[in-house]
Design a protein around this motif. Structure first.
Motif, short mmCIF file in Angstrom:
data_model
loop_
_atom_site.label_atom_id
_atom_site.label_comp_id
_atom_site.label_asym_id
_atom_site.label_seq_id
_atom_site.Cartn_x
_atom_site.Cartn_y
_atom_site.Cartn_z
N ALA A 244 0.82 -1.21 0.00
CA ALA A 244 0.00 0.00 0.00
C ALA A 244 0.86 1.26 0.00
N VAL B 229 3.70 4.06 -3.67
CA VAL B 229 3.13 5.20 -4.38
C VAL B 229 4.21 5.70 -5.33
N CYS C 237 -6.61 10.63 -2.35
CA CYS C 237 -7.02 9.91 -3.55
C CYS C 237 -6.91 8.40 -3.33
N SER C 238 -5.83 7.98 -2.71
CA SER C 238 -5.63 6.57 -2.39
C SER C 238 -6.75 6.06 -1.48
N CYS D 211 -9.95 5.48 -3.39
CA CYS D 211 -9.85 4.24 -4.16
C CYS D 211 -10.05 3.02 -3.26
N SER D 212 -9.42 3.03 -2.12
CA SER D 212 -9.49 1.87 -1.22
C SER D 212 -10.89 1.64 -0.67
N SER E 146 -6.76 0.92 -9.14
CA SER E 146 -5.62 1.84 -9.06
C SER E 146 -6.16 3.26 -9.14
N TRP E 147 -5.30 4.22 -8.87
CA TRP E 147 -5.70 5.62 -8.85
C TRP E 147 -4.58 6.49 -9.38
N CYS F 276 -8.50 13.52 -8.86
CA CYS F 276 -8.29 12.13 -8.47
C CYS F 276 -9.04 11.25 -9.45
N THR G 19 0.58 7.96 -8.68
CA THR G 19 -0.31 6.81 -8.85
C THR G 19 0.01 5.72 -7.84
N GLY G 20 -0.97 4.86 -7.63
CA GLY G 20 -0.80 3.73 -6.72
C GLY G 20 -1.89 2.70 -6.95
N SER H 141 -4.95 -0.02 -5.37
CA SER H 141 -5.91 -0.12 -4.28
C SER H 141 -5.39 -1.08 -3.22
#
Length: 130
Positions: free
Chosen positions: A24, A27, A51-52, A55-56, A63-64, A78, A95-96, A98
């Motif tokens: 997690a 990033v 933003c993360s 998404c979660s 992803s975001w 976002c 970006t990352g 979920s």
């Protein structure tokens, strides 16, 4: 199976997994993803962490991508994606993945290879291609 083949297969698998599983905290600052966007949210004072979190909390999000204010409009953006496309360099974006996708990746990385995967790794090692 011969011990030498098992050792070579284990070494090859170790190389494949050398990058380690995603987490997690993985990033990617200065990177973004294209396609699969199903929601674009304007954030007055948004952050990549915010933003993360969006998404979660969304079961469809894999992803975001967070975009700095001024790049795509006056506010931060976002984008929530229904897939995790390959990232590309993109200054001003972050970006990352979920949390759910990260958990699935980590679970898959911890299991031993299946007989089918061992056969595929061995055929790659011996130069056998279809």
């Amino acid at each position: 199976m011969r011990p030498a083949i098992l050792l070579r297969t284990a070494a090859l698998l170790a190389l494949v997994l050398a990058a380690g599983p995603a987490s997690a905290d993985d990033v990617m600052d200065g990177w973004a993803r294209r396609g699969a966007i199903y929601a674009s949210i304007t954030m007055d004072d948004g952050t990549p962490a915010g933003c993360s979190a969006l998404c979660s909390r969304d079961g469809n999000c894999q992803s975001w991508v967070w975009t700095v204010a001024g790049l795509d409009g006056p506010d931060t953006q976002c984008a929530l994606l229904s897939a995790a496309p390959t990232p590309f360099r993109a200054p001003g974006r972050v970006t990352g993945l979920s949390a759910d996708l990260v958990q699935r990746i980590e679970a898959a990385a911890e299991r031993p290879p299946s007989p089918r995967e061992i056969d595929a790794l061995q055929s790659m090692q011996h130069g056998e291609h279809d």
